[in-house]
Scaffold this active site. Structure first.
Site, PDB file in Angstrom:
ATOM      1  CG  HIS A 268      -1.773  -0.878   1.009  1.00 53.48           C
ATOM      2  ND1 HIS A 268      -3.022  -1.844   0.454  1.00 53.48           N
ATOM      3  CD2 HIS A 268      -2.476  -1.841   1.981  1.00 53.48           C
ATOM      4  CE1 HIS A 268      -3.491  -2.787  -0.073  1.00 53.48           C
ATOM      5  NE2 HIS A 268      -2.793  -3.102   1.835  1.00 53.48           N
ATOM      6  CG  ASP A 319      -4.995  -5.718  -1.118  1.00 54.33           C
ATOM      7  OD1 ASP A 319      -5.411  -6.653   0.112  1.00 54.33           O
ATOM      8  OD2 ASP A 319      -5.119  -4.439  -0.127  1.00 54.33           O
TER       9      ASP A 319
END
Length: 441
Positions: A268, A319
């Site tokens: 991230h 993800d």
């Protein structure tokens, strides 16, 4: 040995025509452009190396189309995710992960980094085989025909010292020493069998909120050269909590304890200070960006170009699997940067293709994959250059990054074996449908 004549293939810095590749024991033994061999299997289309999905939570695939039905925040989404986590056992996890990995394979993904923290039974009691859930993931990848780096995750706290609660209790081993002992046992089991040759065991720290700072030196000492992945600064609340608990940002905390290194991937990396960017770049770490998840959850846009310019290496992940399409992830990095800066032209297509192939594989411990080159693992992704999306776009790297989609993948080879053929998507869709019905009933 099998010889293939690739109509048009990416060779790392350019596309070349009529590329003769010879494959033996799952690796490229020769790569020759502009060839006209008398005998070779023709491979029509635009061919690129296998893609690497550097950040996956396989069980999140069960959330697609469900968490988007109502308004909420990252934290309400997390509650829904916990509800799915509570439903799974080794058998259902194997079925779900196999279907999810087959979807990835059909999208051109030949290696996945599975950020695995669903370790124990729902009440936190270990299974009779302590690594039953991890072994289910490894078997799922084997059956799907792709490689997996199992990023076994340390998770000890629900947030900066608070005890795990609810579904989180099945994530925790209770201590860093118990985690190390369990993962070491998993590595030893894999070392004794040839059926896991497509498997690497790496490590992950779930986040700085889930592992005490006092435990980080033990992690650093044990991890060594293994791939290490960490959720970093996904949420502003995480940064605020870290500053309150430790007086520094999450990136600084990791650096202070020796966990920013060239084998570290920071997942991230969204809400960073200028100092954070400099620290990550100086370490030569990877930044695993997951743009389709960031926009699905409303997380924000990370400083991808600044990280690259500072010395970090970009990789890409799906993800939460709201979307499984690394072509979309590639172009989203550039397009999101345009939105954040209101300027165009931050990333060249070749750089983004490197992120999805060579650098992605290296971050997962597969530095012998991600390129059509002698000695590398024989992974091939064959794209249709004349689909409604790709037709007339130039048949080059810009076609791959800025026009193609997962639906344009026609065939996929992993380690010298064709694991996806044109027409497989229907069966994959039916398998996913059956698995979801089983999980949600």
């Amino acid at each position: 040995m099998t010889a293939y004549l690739l109509e048009r293939a990416w060779l790392g810095d350019r596309f070349a025509d009529d590329v003769l590749v010879e494959v033996e024991d799952g690796r490229f033994t020769s790569v020759t452009p502009d060839s006209d061999p008398p005998r070779a299997v023709p491979v029509r289309g635009l061919v690129v190396p296998g893609l690497a999905n550097t950040h996956s939570h396989a069980f999140h695939r069960a959330l697609r189309g469900r968490t988007q039905r109502e308004r909420g925040t990252f934290w309400t989404w997390r509650d829904q995710m916990y509800a799915v986590a509570a439903r799974l056992d080794p058998d259902t996890y194997l079925a779900l992960a196999r279907a999810a990995y087959r979807e990835m394979a059909a999208a051109g993904i030949t290696a996945v980094g599975e950020f695995h923290y669903l370790h124990h039974q729902p009440d936190g009691t270990p299974y009779a085989e302590p690594n039953a859930m991890g072994e289910a993931l490894v078997e799922a990848a084997r059956q799907a025909g792709i490689r997996v780096t199992l990023l076994d995750t340390l998770y000890l706290s629900s947030g900066f010292g608070a005890a795990p609660e609810g579904a989180q209790v099945r994530y925790s081993d209770g201590s860093v020493d118990a985690w190390i002992e369990r993962v070491s046992g998993l590595e030893a089991r894999f070392a004794q069998t040839s059926t896991t040759e497509g498997t690497r065991v790496g490590a992950a720290v779930h986040s700085v909120r889930a592992v005490a700072a006092s435990d980080l030196p033990a992690v650093a000492a044990w991890v060594g050269e293994r791939p290490l992945h960490v959720h970093l600064s996904e949420q502003v609340a995480e940064n605020d909590g870290c500053r309150e608990a430790h007086g520094v940002t999450p990136a600084r905390l990791l650096d202070d304890h020796g966990l920013l290194r060239p084998t570290t991937s920071l997942v991230h990396a969204t809400h960073l200070t200028d100092e954070d960017v400099a620290l990550i770049g100086a370490a030569g770490a990877y930044a695993s960006f997951c743009p389709t998840t960031e926009r699905d959850l409303g997380d924000g846009i990370g400083p991808s170009r600044a990280l690259r310019d500072a010395g970090a290496r970009l990789t890409l992940g799906s993800d939460s699997h709201a979307v499984v399409d690394l072509f979309e992830e590639m172009r989203a990095v550039e397009l999101d940067e345009r939105l954040a800066t209101r300027q165009r032209g931050h990333w060249a297509a070749a750089e983004l293709l490197d992120a999805a192939t060579t650098d992605g594989h290296a971050s997962l411990g597969w530095d012998d994959a991600g390129a059509i080159a002698v000695g590398r693992r024989a992974d091939l992704v064959v794209l249709d250059p004349a689909s409604p999306r790709t037709a007339g776009t130039g048949r080059d790297e810009n076609t791959v990054v800025f026009a193609a989609a997962a639906e344009d993948v026609r065939r996929v080879m992993a380690d010298g074996r064709w694991v996806v053929e044109d027409g497989d998507r229907g069966a994959i869709g039916r398998e996913l449908d059956e698995v979801m019905e089983r999980i949600w009933r």
